[in-house]
Scaffold this active site. Structure first.
Site, PDB file in Angstrom:
ATOM      1  N   VAL A  43       0.796  -1.248  -0.004  1.00 25.24           N
ATOM      2  CA  VAL A  43       0.012  -0.159  -0.013  1.00 25.24           C
ATOM      3  C   VAL A  43       0.939   1.323  -0.164  1.00 25.24           C
ATOM      4  O   VAL A  43       0.429   2.348  -0.470  1.00 25.24           O
ATOM      5  CB  VAL A  43      -0.970  -0.102   1.323  1.00 25.24           C
ATOM      6  CG1 VAL A  43      -0.097   0.188   2.681  1.00 25.24           C
ATOM      7  CG2 VAL A  43      -2.080   1.079   1.271  1.00 25.24           C
ATOM      8  N   LYS A  44       2.119   1.076   0.303  1.00 30.81           N
ATOM      9  CA  LYS A  44       2.859   2.284   0.632  1.00 30.81           C
ATOM     10  C   LYS A  44       3.133   2.993  -0.552  1.00 30.81           C
ATOM     11  O   LYS A  44       3.872   4.137  -1.038  1.00 30.81           O
ATOM     12  CB  LYS A  44       4.280   1.833   1.217  1.00 30.81           C
ATOM     13  CG  LYS A  44       3.871   1.360   2.868  1.00 30.81           C
ATOM     14  CD  LYS A  44       3.312   2.664   3.892  1.00 30.81           C
ATOM     15  CE  LYS A  44       3.238   1.952   5.262  1.00 30.81           C
ATOM     16  NZ  LYS A  44       2.775   2.963   6.062  1.00 30.81           N
ATOM     17  N   ASP A  45       3.327   2.257  -1.758  1.00 35.59           N
ATOM     18  CA  ASP A  45       3.355   2.696  -3.145  1.00 35.59           C
ATOM     19  C   ASP A  45       2.573   4.086  -3.405  1.00 35.59           C
ATOM     20  O   ASP A  45       3.235   5.120  -3.710  1.00 35.59           O
ATOM     21  CB  ASP A  45       3.091   1.812  -4.151  1.00 35.59           C
ATOM     22  CG  ASP A  45       4.091   0.739  -4.283  1.00 35.59           C
ATOM     23  OD1 ASP A  45       5.059   0.636  -3.501  1.00 35.59           O
ATOM     24  OD2 ASP A  45       4.057  -0.030  -4.975  1.00 35.59           O
TER      25      ASP A  45
END
Length: 453
Positions: A43-45
């Site tokens: 999700v950090k993208d």
């Protein structure tokens, strides 16, 4: 032709997948937002791109600059993808509790990795918060991302993840459940969803050793709550600016063991290979099951890929060492199965005390059975030898028979573990198990403790 101009254009629009077996006891529709489909597998993208673009726009990040960030690994991966495409250098500061896979992946995509100790205060100069700030001050043309307090983090989820979930559920979502670390995901998604429907409940998953749950419920930042934990990606010993507690309806805490066990269950029962925080989310979801009704639509977010935990939660030896592997320990031989093939170390009655001490040092053991031609006739342990040495400095040259205690009790194969445990007393620190054919093995208190789940 249908193609993306670069890998960054493939971020987002991750699938929503119905969970089945693992949530069978929950009387609601449970959907997983599987963020491992992002190119950096987490999700950090999403927020990595947003934070860099916002920093470029206001001049904090200049062409050819160096990006510096303290990360548990996933944000570093997202930043690395953007840095490669946009031509920046990257230094990732990571704590030593993070998996080796995460560190190796960061190096593989060109990041310089600096490893810091986990068990220090955030203000300690060795902490990954402090080291990140120091490197930013010392490195020319650098920018310290600070995902914890950088509000572009939560804004990315307000602009992207929240609208995706709302659209994918056709506005029918009733609950959003997610692990909380920096707070960007829960706050950004929560803000968007509550703007669409204030009745949507936002639940955070916390871990033991973190301050979030108690602070949310009492407003007290309790330093007594802070201690080292194994679960990766969620929980904090600080209060990041990205955590908007007013948007969160409640927290539930999940143990390290449950998070690890359910990480594996997701793969085995749903064929979804995701990471440690996903396991925590599913266990937390089950702990909250009384909050869900048949018509509810519950969305739980899976942060990252299981590939980053192959050497940890998905490794039997790692799980077994921590008592996380769910194995039935019912018989005497069960508690020593990991070393049952090792030779039993003994000492003879006429050998010197110094020989027993040397054997204890060499094999790193605390108890040794004593034998003569008739079999087991006594025992020695480090406590007895220490007391004997205090009483007589020349004891090392005396024969074992002069200092030995009673022989250890002997049990047969198949003896229930409850019966074995009763044989441990203040006077007796070990039990021997008869393996047959004249072979024996030793069971220590450490073996018994190691079998406790």
């Amino acid at each position: 032709m249908d193609f993306s101009k670069n890998i960054l254009e493939t971020i987002g629009n991750t699938p929503l997948v119905k969970l089945n077996k693992i949530v069978a006891e929950i009387d609601a529709l449970v959907l997983a937002k599987v963020e491992t489909f992002n190119p950096g597998n987490s999700v950090k993208d999403r927020m990595a791109v947003k934070m860099i673009e916002d920093a470029e726009a206001d001049g904090r990040l200049k062409p050819g600059g160096t990006i510096i960030e303290g990360t548990s690994g996933n944000t570093g991966m997202g930043l690395a993808l953007v840095a490669i495409i946009k031509g920046y250098k990257l230094i990732c500061v990571i704590s030593d509790k993070q998996s080796k896979e995460k560190m190796d992946i960061l190096r593989a995509v060109g990041a310089k990795v600096v490893v810091c100790p986990t068990d220090v205060e955030p203000t300690d100069p060795r902490s990954y918060y402090s080291v990140s700030k120091r490197l930013a001050e010392e490195t020319p043309n650098s920018w310290y991302v600070n995902q914890y307090d950088n509000l572009s983090n939560s804004l990315a989820h307000y602009e992207q993840t929240g609208p995706e979930i709302w659209k994918q559920t056709e506005g029918k979502i009733t609950h959003f459940v997610v692990g909380v670390g920096t707070g960007g995901t829960i706050s950004g998604v929560g803000k968007y969803l509550k703007e669409q429907n204030p009745n949507i409940k936002i639940w955070g998953i916390d871990t033991y050793g973190s301050v979030f749950k108690k602070y949310h419920e009492t407003g007290i930042f309790d330093e007594n709550e802070i201690y080292s934990y194994i679960t990766e990606g969620i929980g904090e010993d600080i209060l990041p600016k990205n955590v908007d507690f007013s948007l969160i309806d409640g927290f539930t805490k999940v143990t390290d063991k449950d998070a690890a066990v359910y990480t594996r269950k997701i793969a085995l029962e749903e064929a979804i290979f995701v990471g440690n925080s996903a396991g925590a989310c599913i266990k937390g979801l089950l702990q909250l099951k009384e909050h869900f009704k048949p018509d509810d639509v519950v969305v739980v977010l899976f942060h990252d890929s299981g590939s980053r935990y192959v050497g940890k939660m998905f490794n039997d030896d790692w799980m077994r060492e921590r008592g996380f592997l769910e194995e039935n320990v019912t018989k005497a031989e069960d508690v020593i199965k990991d070393h049952i093939d090792k030779e039993l170390i003994v000492v003879r009655t006429e050998e010197l005390v110094s020989h027993a001490i040397e054997r204890m040092r060499k094999y790193k053991i605390s108890q040794i059975p004593v034998v003569d031609i008739n079999g087991f006739v006594g025992s020695v342990d480090e406590t007895d030898l220490f007391r004997s040495y205090v009483a007589d400095k020349n004891v090392a040259e005396k024969p074992i028979k002069d200092v030995m205690g009673k022989p250890f009790p002997i049990v047969k194969l198949g003896t229930p573990i409850e019966e074995v445990s009763k044989l441990f007393t203040k006077e007796n620190d070990a039990v021997l198990i008869d393996l047959g054919n004249g072979n024996h093995h030793i069971i220590t208190k450490y073996d018994i403790i190691g079998s406790i789940k």
